[in-house]
Design an enzyme around this catalytic site. Structure first.
Site, PDB file in Angstrom:
ATOM      1  N   LYS A  14      42.004  90.349  30.073  1.00 22.72           N
ATOM      2  CA  LYS A  14      41.624  88.856  29.543  1.00 22.72           C
ATOM      3  C   LYS A  14      40.445  88.600  29.060  1.00 22.72           C
ATOM      4  CE  LYS A  14      45.404  87.606  32.322  1.00 22.72           C
ATOM      5  NZ  LYS A  14      46.555  87.195  32.000  1.00 22.72           N
ATOM      6  N   LYS A  29      43.178  86.644  27.083  1.00 26.36           N
ATOM      7  CA  LYS A  29      44.414  87.465  26.651  1.00 26.36           C
ATOM      8  C   LYS A  29      44.280  87.225  25.039  1.00 26.36           C
ATOM      9  CE  LYS A  29      47.803  83.775  28.155  1.00 26.36           C
ATOM     10  NZ  LYS A  29      48.976  83.733  28.920  1.00 26.36           N
ATOM     11  N   LYS A  78      46.652  96.756  30.626  1.00 28.77           N
ATOM     12  CA  LYS A  78      47.849  96.099  29.833  1.00 28.77           C
ATOM     13  C   LYS A  78      47.445  95.035  28.951  1.00 28.77           C
ATOM     14  CE  LYS A  78      51.680  93.228  30.906  1.00 28.77           C
ATOM     15  NZ  LYS A  78      51.059  91.785  30.336  1.00 28.77           N
ATOM     16  N   HIS A  86      57.752  93.721  30.107  1.00 25.48           N
ATOM     17  CA  HIS A  86      57.401  92.494  30.734  1.00 25.48           C
ATOM     18  C   HIS A  86      58.600  91.361  30.535  1.00 25.48           C
ATOM     19  CE1 HIS A  86      55.268  88.689  30.919  1.00 25.48           C
ATOM     20  NE2 HIS A  86      54.465  89.353  31.622  1.00 25.48           N
ATOM     21  N   SER A  96      52.541  91.256  40.025  1.00 27.81           N
ATOM     22  CA  SER A  96      51.256  90.643  39.239  1.00 27.81           C
ATOM     23  C   SER A  96      51.672  89.246  39.278  1.00 27.81           C
ATOM     24  CB  SER A  96      51.186  91.260  37.650  1.00 27.81           C
ATOM     25  OG  SER A  96      52.274  90.819  37.290  1.00 27.81           O
TER      26      SER A  96
END
Length: 441
Positions: free
Chosen positions: A166, A168, A192, A285, A370
């Site tokens: 972040k 993001k 990620k 995702h 998450s």
């Protein structure tokens, strides 16, 4: 004379067959139906079976050219939902011949493609599917699976740790790589790309891939551990997606990622094939899932999307969390977590599992927890998800007042402490906070 009478015909005459014994090759579906007032449950269930298989609203001349009995979907059982008025679970069996082999896209188009806008229903939700081995064996599934991934990463006996970078959107590629390096150096296994990081004007994909690869190799050299970053290969076309995956492989990174619902199952399966052939792990995702699974009475439950993903292929999938939610939700979440990673899952309605699912030898998928979790949740997460999971802390890493690397250290220390405490037989649920407090010294 004519062979049949024209006009609208009740579906239940053909498609409601309570005497039917399901075959082990049938695909079975459980639908939560809310019929319109005045529509009998049998007619609604039969309509669902008909419209998602061979039926249309009337008898047609061409029905005589095929064998409906061989190809039709059948509603074989209906049960009222306890505690809800006018809600039913309809069970439908589909002959395997209705589906193209190895195509999740075709399976979903058939089963949920048309029937959800049906007038006789107020709402419809696909709760679960039973995928017979005869069909699942036509899929290759996850590129590698849990065991192979552990071997590639050389990490055993504990959950893996991740972190979404972040903010993001807005970082330059160079600064993004720096953030990745700090987290990995501190002790995380993975970082990620956020699901909406593709290739925007402030950071083009190629620059990001390069600087992230540099961060990976630097942190690997310093820690002596294998490190990964989920490089998002999702793109506007399948060709562009594969081009990004190829570049990731050329850089020598271990893992890429894909948004499987917005990208689509066809693209996802192509990417999974590429990853399998080229030794890349694939993180999935579920962006857009809530559009489909948020309503209790309409849409598709996430466990159906999860089964579809295991068939299409992915090594990790984001599966929400269970912390701080209701008890019932915990059981249901664990139900689909087990559907992702176990070989054989018994029918258990309390966990939302409507059918016994036998995956035979299809590799398992790591569930990724998450969303709003942080270091104090670690005992609960370790206990609930067990070793075969990835715990992903975004703000729970980067929000550390001293920076990313200390945030990563805190998470790794907490995880190791929880795993050790569990292995020593301590009760994580009761002593969790104490364990974290000791570790933080």
């Amino acid at each position: 004379g004519v062979g049949f009478k024209a006009g609208v015909k009740d579906y239940r005459l053909t498609y409601y067959t309570p005497e039917y014994n399901t075959k082990e090759t049938d695909i079975l579906a459980a639908f939560r139906m809310t019929p319109q007032p005045g529509v009998p449950a049998e007619e609604a269930g039969a309509a669902v079976a008909a419209e998602s298989s061979t039926g249309t609203w009337t008898t047609v001349w061409t029905d005589g050219l095929t064998s409906l009995d061989r190809y039709k979907g059948r509603c074989y059982d209906i049960e009222p939902v306890a505690g809800e008025e006018n809600q039913y679970i309809a069970y439908v069996a589909y002959p395997l011949d209705l589906f193209e082999e190895g195509s999740v896209t075709n399976m979903l188009t058939s089963i949920v493609g048309n029937v959800f806008g049906f007038k006789a229903l107020r709402a419809l939700x696909x709760e679960d599917l039973r995928i017979p081995p005869a069909y699942s064996k036509t899929f290759l599934g996850p590129p590698h699976g849990i065991q192979v991934e552990r071997d590639k990463l050389n990490k055993y006996g504990r959950p893996l740790l991740g972190c979404t970078i972040k903010p993001k959107l807005g970082l330059s590629a160079k600064n993004y790589g720096r953030a990745v390096y700090e987290c990995l150096r501190g002790g995380l296994d993975f970082t990620k790309d956020d699901e909406n990081v593709n290739s925007q004007p402030f950071m083009r994909w190629r620059d990001r891939f390069l600087f992230v690869a540099e961060a990976l190799f630097k942190s690997q050299a310093e820690t002596g551990e294998i490190k990964g970053h989920y490089l998002n290969a999702t793109a506007g076309t399948c060709e562009e997606m594969l081009k990004r995956a190829v570049f990731a492989r050329e850089l020598g990174v271990p893992i890429v990622m894909h948004d499987y619902l917005t990208g689509g199952f066809t693209a996802n399966t192509s990417l999974a094939f590429y990853c399998r052939d080229n030794g890349l792990l694939l993180d999935i995702h579920r962006a857009m899932h809530a559009v489909i699974d948020r309503q209790r009475n309409h849409g598709m439950h996430f466990r159906v999307l999860a089964k579809a993903l295991r068939m299409s292929g992915g090594d990790h999938i984001h599966a929400g969390t269970v912390v701080g939610k209701l008890e019932g939700e915990r059981e249901v979440t664990l139900g689909f977590v087990d559907l992702l990673r176990d070989d054989y899952i018994e029918k258990d309605r309390s966990r939302g599992i409507y059918f016994t699912q036998d995956w035979v030898s299809m590799p398992g998928v790591f569930p990724v927890a998450s969303g709003g979790i942080h270091v104090w949740h670690m005992p609960a997460l370790t206990e609930i998800f067990g070793d075969d999971s990835v715990l992903q802390f975004g703000g729970g890493t980067l929000g550390h007042p001293w920076g990313n690397a200390p945030g990563a250290v805190a998470n790794r220390v907490a995880l190791e402490a929880c795993v050790q405490a569990r292995n020593e037989g301590r009760d994580l649920a009761r002593e969790g906070n104490e364990i974290i407090r000791e570790a933080s010294k």
